[in-house]
Design a protein around this motif. Sequence first.
Motif, PDB file in Angstrom:
ATOM      1  N   SER A  56       0.819  -1.210   0.000  1.00 37.34           N
ATOM      2  CA  SER A  56       0.000   0.000   0.000  1.00 37.34           C
ATOM      3  C   SER A  56       0.852   1.259   0.000  1.00 37.34           C
ATOM      4  N   SER A  57       1.967   1.207   0.728  1.00 37.38           N
ATOM      5  CA  SER A  57       2.835   2.382   0.801  1.00 37.38           C
ATOM      6  C   SER A  57       3.400   2.746  -0.574  1.00 37.38           C
ATOM      7  N   THR A  58       3.662   1.736  -1.409  1.00 36.43           N
ATOM      8  CA  THR A  58       4.167   1.987  -2.760  1.00 36.43           C
ATOM      9  C   THR A  58       3.094   2.632  -3.624  1.00 36.43           C
ATOM     10  N   LEU A  59       1.868   2.130  -3.500  1.00 33.48           N
ATOM     11  CA  LEU A  59       0.769   2.719  -4.262  1.00 33.48           C
ATOM     12  C   LEU A  59       0.520   4.161  -3.848  1.00 33.48           C
ATOM     13  N   ILE A  60       0.617   4.432  -2.560  1.00 29.10           N
ATOM     14  CA  ILE A  60       0.419   5.799  -2.065  1.00 29.10           C
ATOM     15  C   ILE A  60       1.474   6.731  -2.665  1.00 29.10           C
ATOM     16  N   ASP A  73      -9.968  -6.388  -5.445  1.00 28.93           N
ATOM     17  CA  ASP A  73     -11.096  -6.706  -4.574  1.00 28.93           C
ATOM     18  C   ASP A  73     -11.522  -5.475  -3.797  1.00 28.93           C
ATOM     19  N   ILE A  74     -12.736  -5.498  -3.306  1.00 32.00           N
ATOM     20  CA  ILE A  74     -13.322  -4.310  -2.704  1.00 32.00           C
ATOM     21  C   ILE A  74     -12.678  -3.985  -1.361  1.00 32.00           C
ATOM     22  N   ALA A  75     -12.154  -5.002  -0.667  1.00 32.17           N
ATOM     23  CA  ALA A  75     -11.471  -4.746   0.590  1.00 32.17           C
ATOM     24  C   ALA A  75     -10.207  -3.916   0.362  1.00 32.17           C
ATOM     25  N   PHE A  76      -9.501  -4.223  -0.714  1.00 32.00           N
ATOM     26  CA  PHE A  76      -8.303  -3.455  -1.066  1.00 32.00           C
ATOM     27  C   PHE A  76      -8.671  -2.050  -1.520  1.00 32.00           C
ATOM     28  N   ALA A  77      -9.677  -1.951  -2.397  1.00 33.66           N
ATOM     29  CA  ALA A  77     -10.046  -0.653  -2.967  1.00 33.66           C
ATOM     30  C   ALA A  77     -10.638   0.299  -1.948  1.00 33.66           C
ATOM     31  N   SER A  78     -11.163  -0.238  -0.833  1.00 37.98           N
ATOM     32  CA  SER A  78     -11.814   0.616   0.163  1.00 37.98           C
ATOM     33  C   SER A  78     -10.897   1.024   1.312  1.00 37.98           C
ATOM     34  N   LYS A  79      -9.587   0.818   1.153  1.00 36.64           N
ATOM     35  CA  LYS A  79      -8.645   1.237   2.185  1.00 36.64           C
ATOM     36  C   LYS A  79      -8.545   2.764   2.225  1.00 36.64           C
ATOM     37  N   ARG A  89      -9.250   7.072 -13.773  1.00 38.55           N
ATOM     38  CA  ARG A  89     -10.254   7.142 -14.833  1.00 38.55           C
ATOM     39  C   ARG A  89     -11.075   5.860 -14.959  1.00 38.55           C
ATOM     40  N   ARG A  90     -10.539   4.759 -14.438  1.00 44.08           N
ATOM     41  CA  ARG A  90     -11.225   3.468 -14.594  1.00 44.08           C
ATOM     42  C   ARG A  90     -11.059   2.644 -13.320  1.00 44.08           C
ATOM     43  N   LEU A  91     -12.181   2.170 -12.787  1.00 42.73           N
ATOM     44  CA  LEU A  91     -12.168   1.347 -11.579  1.00 42.73           C
ATOM     45  C   LEU A  91     -13.045   0.124 -11.814  1.00 42.73           C
ATOM     46  N   GLU A  92     -12.443  -1.068 -11.741  1.00 43.40           N
ATOM     47  CA  GLU A  92     -13.178  -2.313 -11.906  1.00 43.40           C
ATOM     48  C   GLU A  92     -12.922  -3.202 -10.693  1.00 43.40           C
ATOM     49  N   ILE A  93     -14.004  -3.486  -9.965  1.00 42.25           N
ATOM     50  CA  ILE A  93     -13.918  -4.299  -8.755  1.00 42.25           C
ATOM     51  C   ILE A  93     -14.291  -5.728  -9.088  1.00 42.25           C
ATOM     52  N   TYR A  94     -13.491  -6.672  -8.605  1.00 41.42           N
ATOM     53  CA  TYR A  94     -13.811  -8.085  -8.786  1.00 41.42           C
ATOM     54  C   TYR A  94     -13.661  -8.797  -7.454  1.00 41.42           C
ATOM     55  N   VAL A 103     -21.235  -6.138   3.165  1.00 39.29           N
ATOM     56  CA  VAL A 103     -21.880  -4.886   2.792  1.00 39.29           C
ATOM     57  C   VAL A 103     -21.064  -3.670   3.224  1.00 39.29           C
ATOM     58  N   GLU A 104     -20.353  -3.750   4.342  1.00 42.51           N
ATOM     59  CA  GLU A 104     -19.630  -2.577   4.854  1.00 42.51           C
ATOM     60  C   GLU A 104     -18.558  -2.067   3.897  1.00 42.51           C
ATOM     61  N   PRO A 105     -17.708  -2.948   3.320  1.00 45.43           N
ATOM     62  CA  PRO A 105     -16.731  -2.431   2.351  1.00 45.43           C
ATOM     63  C   PRO A 105     -17.387  -1.770   1.137  1.00 45.43           C
ATOM     64  N   GLN A 106     -18.560  -2.259   0.731  1.00 45.39           N
ATOM     65  CA  GLN A 106     -19.256  -1.647  -0.404  1.00 45.39           C
ATOM     66  C   GLN A 106     -19.688  -0.221  -0.077  1.00 45.39           C
ATOM     67  N   LEU A 107     -20.303  -0.056   1.093  1.00 46.07           N
ATOM     68  CA  LEU A 107     -20.731   1.285   1.515  1.00 46.07           C
ATOM     69  C   LEU A 107     -19.535   2.216   1.674  1.00 46.07           C
ATOM     70  N   LYS A 108     -18.455   1.680   2.217  1.00 44.58           N
ATOM     71  CA  LYS A 108     -17.262   2.495   2.446  1.00 44.58           C
ATOM     72  C   LYS A 108     -16.655   2.960   1.130  1.00 44.58           C
ATOM     73  N   LEU A 109     -16.548   2.049   0.154  1.00 45.07           N
ATOM     74  CA  LEU A 109     -15.972   2.431  -1.137  1.00 45.07           C
ATOM     75  C   LEU A 109     -16.848   3.463  -1.829  1.00 45.07           C
ATOM     76  N   LEU A 110     -18.156   3.289  -1.790  1.00 42.09           N
ATOM     77  CA  LEU A 110     -19.057   4.255  -2.411  1.00 42.09           C
ATOM     78  C   LEU A 110     -18.909   5.633  -1.759  1.00 42.09           C
ATOM     79  N   ARG A 111     -18.752   5.655  -0.443  1.00 46.32           N
ATOM     80  CA  ARG A 111     -18.556   6.945   0.254  1.00 46.32           C
ATOM     81  C   ARG A 111     -17.220   7.569  -0.122  1.00 46.32           C
TER      82      ARG A 111
END
Length: 463
Positions: A56-60, A73-79, A89-94, A103-111
């Motif tokens: 994660s530190s490298t991505l940051i 995955d949504i757990a990664f994308a919602s950090k 420009r493009r986000l694809e969750i699998y 449900v919580e990671p979904q709500l968190k990512l949407l927020r």
Amino acid sequence: MEDISIFAIPHLRDEVTQYLTRCDLAQCSLVSKQWSSWFTPILWHTINRRHPQIESSTLIKYRDHIRELIGVDIAFASKDDLWPLPNLRRLEIYDGLKVYHTVEPQLKLLRLLQMTELFILQTLKIGLLLHLESVQIQLFETLLHLPQLKKLDLESRKYAPPIYTQQLIQTCSHLDSLTLSFGGYDEDSTERSMAGCQTAKRAMELMPETRLRELECDFEFSNLEMALLPSLLTRCPLLESNAFDISSSELDVEIVRSLSRKSDSNYTGNDTWDRERQCGLETFAQSFGYFGDLMAPALVEYHSATLTSLKVSWPGICSTDLGTLLSGLPRLRSLHNILEAIREQHINTMTNRCMHYIFEQVGRLTELEEWTLGRKFEQLYLSGGFLIWLSGLKRMKSLVYRARTQDQQLDVEEAKWMIENWPALIHIVLRCVKGNNLTNEGHQAEDQFKATLKKRRPWIHIE
């Protein structure tokens, strides 16, 4: 005068880097500060789940360069520490089946998407629990904060009320492309489902026209809910591409009629074809259900001037209807498994004369560029087959062919014929019998076929 590297010229750099692996790009970025400025943005342009795990530190550190997150995955994308991604420009969750238990990671990512105000996000693909009101509301709020979104691919394996589907489509009416894949049933109340469909249908009829050009629907609904589609399609006057995957015994002809081409009132030219082409359907795909008696004539009557791609995967079409489609859709450029879709009982009764007619009609599709031929038909032979009828396919670029039996493989003579008669052919995929369990003669014939093609057309790609 200082020498200028070819990598300083953007279009040359882009041409070279498309052939480099991530490892190659990483090595290039370490050469010098100048090379780092050229190659680091390309290295971090796309993050794909197929790549090795990245800290994660490298991505940051390189978040400003990230343009695409694909298959994460949504757990990664919602950090929290991953965001903001200002140039995404493009986000694809699998998540596979995991998405339907969290449900919580979904709500968190949407927020997070809403709070970071990704004004340049153009493509979003995600699976959500849309039977939950909290997720429904949060999705609506998030979509309102993505003004540049052009393409939405949304999946839910839980039942979503028809009125919510209507409201979602209306919210997405400014998009170019919308894909909805909804499953499940309202098992609690058939009466409530019927009432909901009627309410949604009336709302769709009153809905403003959309700007959608591509629409794909995969509804695991009953025939009652399928009745919503004609009302929806009348609100999509700019539609060019449409694919249906509907679990129903028969696709309603009314849907095809609803997609009939209309004259474009904003078109100022004199060419009738251009006027219709802007508004007509270009792609039709059906994965389930049988062709009704009026389906093939309806496609020909309403879409013959614009339809260029046809895919019918489910074995639900009779040979007569197939002949109607092939003879009545002259602008087809892509055929996918259309012969595979013939009902089994019709295959058993088809005569040589009937097969001659079908392949003769394919041979008259002078604009055909791509053809996937299923394993029910091992007929691409000069001796005892129907290859000779296909000499008119001068624009054929790609052929996917599945042999059915071990002793019927393409050979040298077929390769010579294809080179001579199909000048545009550059791609062939051979899918042999199950397990590639060919006889020695079959292996030899296949090897000679490939070698002849390569010798006479070295640039052809064979899989």
